[in-house]
Write an enzyme that holds these catalytic residues in place. Structure first.
Site: not given
Length: 290
Positions: A57, A101, A124
């Site tokens: 990422k 995460q 997200d």
């Protein structure tokens, strides 16, 4: 069996095209904003798979011109420390997207942390406000993996309208938002899961089949309708008898490729698209503030 092997749907190449487009968008917006877009990825502990995802990422951020405000915390970090960090990032004008995460160490409450993120910085797409916007068909940040699946279908002119789509898996991360996005695209959608009786009877009716359960080789050729589109969301690390580790999906690739009309590979299918959608969500948040 169908006479030809399935067309491979290349998520990696599509992801690169999206990232190139995002680079151009950032170059146009940055002079107005006076800063690049910013993404903060928070990681706790030392899960090797998570560390690899975070590196991917951050590398992708650098490639398109997004500033990284990532933080790596030791395993024993407290809930309160993380909540304070998220609050500070919510108020930081340089940060457009925040991502926690997963998975987190067991002593932490992931849902409470995700709920702390400001909905407009929820890179997200998992905040209850954004899931509610999706349910109501309102604009908002969409969950990255399901949004990536929809972009693959769009790129290859596979219209869900009027088709029967079967999603295997009902997680909040993939299954449920995937169901809503397919419904929004006018598919007739069935969700199957671990309590479904005779899974194969249901998957065989799917024009579009999307397994997302994390079970290597779950979907075999006899479970797939000839000519169906199969989008494999599964991401499983398996070890060969010779001790070599590799990444496989939820689909028994070789057998299903002889039956399906089109199929995503693992790796190189949905995975790169998840990262592309994360970057796109960050740039959307950034662009909204002009």
């Amino acid at each position: 069996m169908s006479s030809a092997i399935a067309q491979l749907l290349d998520g990696k190449a599509l992801s690169q095209r999206i990232q190139t487009s995002l680079t151009h968008q950032i170059q146009q917006l940055e002079p107005q904003r006076g800063r690049p877009p910013g993404l903060a990825v928070l990681m706790v502990g030392d899960n090797p798979a998570s560390a690899a995802y975070v590196r991917n990422k951050e590398r992708a951020c650098t490639n398109v011109g997004i500033a990284s405000f990532g933080k790596h915390f030791p395993t024993e970090t407290t809930q309160a420390e993380l909540e304070q960090t998220i609050q500070a990032l919510n108020e930081d004008d340089r940060v457009d997207g925040i991502l926690v995460q997963l998975p987190l160490p067991p002593h932490l409450d992931a849902v409470a942390l995700l709920n702390q993120i400001h909905p407009d910085k929820d890179a997200d797409g998992l905040h209850p406000v954004n899931l509610g916007r999706l349910l109501r068909g309102e604009p908002g940040l969409r969950s990255c993996t399901p949004a990536g699946v929809m972009r693959i279908l769009q790129a290859y002119d596979i219209a869900p309208k009027g088709k029967h789509a079967v999603v295997v898996g009902r997680s909040i991360l993939v299954g449920k938002p995937q169901f809503l996005l397919l419904l929004e695209a006018n598919a007739t959608v069935t969700i199957a899961h671990s309590q479904t009786s005779d899974l194969a009877a249901i998957t065989r009716t799917a024009d579009i089949l999307i397994p997302a359960v994390g079970h290597p080789g779950l979907i075999t050729a006899d479970m797939v309708k000839p000519g169906a589109t199969v989008i494999d969301v599964g991401m499983n690390r398996v070890t060969d008898p010779n001790g070599k580790s590799r990444l496989v999906g939820d689909v028994d690739f070789d057998s299903v490729r002889a039956i399906a009309g089109s199929l995503t590979p693992v790796p190189g299918g949905v995975g790169p698209m998840t990262v592309a959608m994360l970057l796109e969500n960050t740039v959307k948040s950034y662009g909204r503030q002009v």
